[in-house]
Enzyme design. Structure first.
Site, PDB file in Angstrom:
ATOM      1  CE  LYS A   1      -3.314   2.403   2.869  1.00 31.92           C
ATOM      2  NZ  LYS A   1      -4.342   2.577   4.084  1.00 31.92           N
TER       3      LYS A   1
ATOM      4  CG  ASP B   1      -5.533   7.639   4.642  1.00 33.62           C
ATOM      5  OD1 ASP B   1      -6.498   8.532   4.076  1.00 33.62           O
ATOM      6  OD2 ASP B   1      -5.820   6.595   5.371  1.00 33.62           O
TER       7      ASP B   1
ATOM      8  CE  LYS C   1      -6.477   8.641   8.182  1.00 32.53           C
ATOM      9  NZ  LYS C   1      -7.256   7.271   8.356  1.00 32.53           N
TER      10      LYS C   1
ATOM     11  CG  ASP D   1      -1.922   5.146   5.026  1.00 42.31           C
ATOM     12  OD1 ASP D   1      -1.950   3.918   5.729  1.00 42.31           O
ATOM     13  OD2 ASP D   1      -3.179   5.370   4.263  1.00 42.31           O
TER      14      ASP D   1
ATOM     15  CG  ASP E   1     -10.083   7.016   6.711  1.00 38.88           C
ATOM     16  OD1 ASP E   1      -8.865   7.193   5.855  1.00 38.88           O
ATOM     17  OD2 ASP E   1     -10.141   7.327   7.996  1.00 38.88           O
TER      18      ASP E   1
ATOM     19  CD  GLU F   1      -6.804   5.142   2.483  1.00 38.27           C
ATOM     20  OE1 GLU F   1      -7.874   5.104   3.166  1.00 38.27           O
ATOM     21  OE2 GLU F   1      -5.769   4.924   2.707  1.00 38.27           O
TER      22      GLU F   1
ATOM     23  NE  ARG G   1     -10.937  -1.194   3.013  1.00 42.22           N
ATOM     24  CZ  ARG G   1     -11.701  -1.570   4.120  1.00 42.22           C
ATOM     25  NH1 ARG G   1     -12.857  -2.204   4.044  1.00 42.22           N
ATOM     26  NH2 ARG G   1     -11.094  -1.198   5.428  1.00 42.22           N
TER      27      ARG G   1
HETATM   28  N1  BES Z   1      -4.609   4.378   6.965  1.00 42.78           N
HETATM   29  C1  BES Z   1      -5.932   4.018   7.686  1.00 42.78           C
HETATM   30  C2  BES Z   1      -5.368   2.867   8.616  1.00 42.78           C
HETATM   31  C3  BES Z   1      -4.275   2.938   9.567  1.00 42.78           C
HETATM   32  C4  BES Z   1      -4.842   3.332  11.088  1.00 42.78           C
HETATM   33  C5  BES Z   1      -3.206   3.135   9.533  1.00 42.78           C
HETATM   34  C6  BES Z   1      -3.950   3.603  11.953  1.00 42.78           C
HETATM   35  C7  BES Z   1      -2.204   3.398  10.404  1.00 42.78           C
HETATM   36  C8  BES Z   1      -2.522   3.728  11.944  1.00 42.78           C
HETATM   37  C9  BES Z   1      -6.896   3.347   6.777  1.00 42.78           C
HETATM   38  O1  BES Z   1      -6.631   3.898   5.323  1.00 42.78           O
HETATM   39  C10 BES Z   1      -8.065   3.670   7.346  1.00 42.78           C
HETATM   40  O2  BES Z   1      -8.457   4.817   7.516  1.00 42.78           O
HETATM   41  N2  BES Z   1      -8.962   2.855   7.685  1.00 42.78           N
HETATM   42  C11 BES Z   1     -10.028   3.039   8.501  1.00 42.78           C
HETATM   43  C12 BES Z   1     -11.150   1.970   7.480  1.00 42.78           C
HETATM   44  C13 BES Z   1     -12.595   2.180   8.050  1.00 42.78           C
HETATM   45  C14 BES Z   1     -13.182   3.393   7.482  1.00 42.78           C
HETATM   46  C15 BES Z   1     -13.377   1.129   7.420  1.00 42.78           C
HETATM   47  C16 BES Z   1     -10.044   2.593   9.711  1.00 42.78           C
HETATM   48  O3  BES Z   1      -9.617   1.558  10.005  1.00 42.78           O
HETATM   49  O4  BES Z   1     -10.667   3.325  10.464  1.00 42.78           O
HETATM   50 ZN    ZN Z   2      -4.913   4.493   4.739  1.00 39.38          ZN
HETATM   51 ZN    ZN Z   3      -7.865   5.769   5.035  1.00 40.23          ZN
END
Ligand code: BES
Ligand code: ZN
Ligand code: ZN
Length: 484
Positions: free
Chosen positions: A242, A247, A254, A266, A325, A327, A329
């Site tokens: 990734k 992000d 966020k 990220d 968010d 993103e 995937r």
């Molecule tokens: N980049 C984040 C995940 C992340 C969280 C990385 C903490 C490093 C530390 C990812 O893109 C994200 O935002 N995921 C969301 C998904 C949700 C919206 C389904 C999450 O985990 O909250």
């Molecule tokens: Zn991310």
């Molecule tokens: Zn994200």
């Protein structure tokens, strides 16, 4: 890397020394009577690390752990090395040698821990000369030249991955990232091909393009390849990382306070892929391996993708976006679908994919899941213990996939409130299938959200980018290179 690790066939008795032993009885180095008495008394007080200041030379004596699990003994040696690195630098030591009556594996683990602890990211300090560590050279006596050079290369590659994670977006846009990857390819010997936005459009990588819509900077898709003539595998291994260089969450900005502060991390999964490609080609491992990195920012700009959008992906599937968010995937899906053209032996993706992974197991390991044979997943878990970049396997049951059914498209990019790391994995799995919905290749997904970035310096894993996964993958593929 800011430290040189070299093999010593003969020990320099005059320089600084670190002597590893299992008890005061098996000390290889010669100590005066007073020193021996002092070491013995310290050991009996449960002080395992003894510093002897001979004025012209510093000697550290470390009594290694006597745990029955050698992986734990090695990890304790790496952790002890962190304390020694701090002391050597505060003493302004420029070099040190490591020796002792313990196994070569343990001497190497200590050297690895010492060099990784000595890593610094000073690029943006105006007074870097004052901040730079004094320790520059680590000599290892008691392991083979080949073993020492492997450790040197894997530490170097881990530091490359750390540097990439530590770079902020103000430097590391997707295009700059591609430039850096090209430069590394030249230095280490792997081939690099970079697709620009129009090529990505012509390939119909809808996920990568959708995530990029809000960004003023174009995406890139990076292909790295190491294909030596003596490769033991006919079908290539493929690593996918990734590469979200920043992000924000996009329009679904966020929600967690301060969580954006470190979202330069990220692209951590892709940094690991770049690091792994570096060390595999540096060490000239006889395996054919390909690294794929889709790279972009995720931003809420003017034309950004929004919740409710339906995106057609590289494999033709449609995805209803319910949270921008989620993103990672979206861009990984296109890379996993693209990977099918190589008819891979195995595909491993690495991604800072979900907060759920971090919440589930914290910063003690990464989460794995997948469709590859259990024996292959076990090999990765074994490499995880050996390098202490630990991997814990989560279930990949189809029932979890129910959560990403959409009312208007093939699937949606958001699961329910529970098991978020698994529903993310189930989303990715769709893109590892062929037209008949059978697995196109064996697949392992690694969620490294908990371990890619550290908020404080606890040990040799460093602060900010950890470069986690490079040592794991090098161990895993080194064993693959030997097996066939
Ligand atoms: N980049 C984040 C995940 C992340 C969280 C990385 C903490 C490093 C530390 C990812 O893109 C994200 O935002 N995921 C969301 C998904 C949700 C919206 C389904 C999450 O985990 O909250
Ligand atoms: Zn991310
Ligand atoms: Zn994200």
């Amino acid at each position: 890397m800011n430290t040189t690790i070299k093999h010593l066939s003969k020990l320099n008795e005059k320089g600084n020394l670190i002597v590893l032993c299992t008890s005061e009885k098996d000390l290889t180095h010669s100590f005066s009577k007073e020193e021996s008495t002092y070491i013995k008394s310290q050991f009996s007080l449960k002080t395992d690390l003894v510093h002897i200041n001979r004025l012209h030379q510093h000697v550290f004596v470390l009594k290694v752990s006597d745990h029955k699990d050698q992986n734990i003994v090695k990890e304790k040696a790496r952790i002890s090395a962190f304390g020694v690195a701090k002391q050597l630098n505060s003493l302004k030591a420029k070099e040190t040698s490591i020796t002792g009556s313990v196994s070569s594996e343990l001497l190497l683990a200590f050297g690895e821990g010492l060099a990784l602890s000595n890593y610094q990211f000073l690029k943006y300090f105006s007074d870097k000369e004052e901040r730079i560590n004094s320790l520059k050279v680590i000599g290892i006596h008691g392991a083979s030249a080949k073993e020492v050079s492997s450790i040197s290369m894997v530490v170097d590659a881990t530091c490359i991955a750390r540097d990439l994670v530590n770079e902020p977006l103000s430097y590391l846009t997707a295009e700059q990232y591609s430039e850096d990857i090209k430069k590394l390819g030249k230095a280490k010997g792997f081939k690099v091909e970079v697709f620009n936005k129009s090529k990505i459009e012509s390939l119909k990588m809808g996920g990568l393009l959708a995530v990029n819509l809000g960004s003023p900077n174009p995406p890139t898709f990076n292909i790295m390849e190491w294909k030596p003539a003596n490769a033991v595998n006919k079908k290539p291994y493929v690593l996918v990382g990734k590469g979200v260089v920043y992000d924000t969450g996009g329009v679904s900005l966020k929600p967690t306070a301060n969580s954006m502060d470190y979202m330069k991390c990220d692209m951590g999964g892709s940094a690991t892929v770049v690091g792994a490609m570096s060390v595999i080609s540096d060490a000239k491992l006889p395996i054919h391996i390909i690294g794929l990195v889709p790279a972009t920012e995720n931003r809420p700009g003017g034309n950004a993708y929004v919740p409710g959008d339906v995106i057609t992906m590289h494999n033709g599937m449609t995805v209803e976006v319910l949270n921008t968010d989620a993103e990672g995937r979206m861009i990984l899906a296109d890379a996993l679908s693209y990977a099918r053209k190589y008819k891979p032996e195995l595909v491993i993706d690495l991604a800072t994919l979900t907060g759920a992974a971090l919440r589930a197991i914290g910063d003690q390991g990464m989460i794995s899941m997948g469709t590859a044979d259990q024996s292959v997943q076990d090999e990765l878990i074994e490499s995880g213990y050996s390098t202490y970049e630990r991997v814990v396997q989560f279930p990949f049951w189809d029932e979890y996939g129910e959560q990403i059914k959409s009312k208007i498209a093939d699937i949606k990019n958001l699961g329910g409130p529970e098991a978020g790391m698994i529903t993310a994995g189930k989303f990715l799995e769709h893109f590892t299938l062929d037209e008949k919905k059978n697995p196109a290749y064996p697949y392992i997904h690694l969620d490294i959200a908990g371990v890619a970035y550290h908020h404080s310096e606890k040990n040799y894993r460093g602060v900010e980018g950890s470069g986690v996964g490079v040592r794991l993958l090098f161990d895993f593929f080194s064993k693959k290179a030997k097996k066939k």
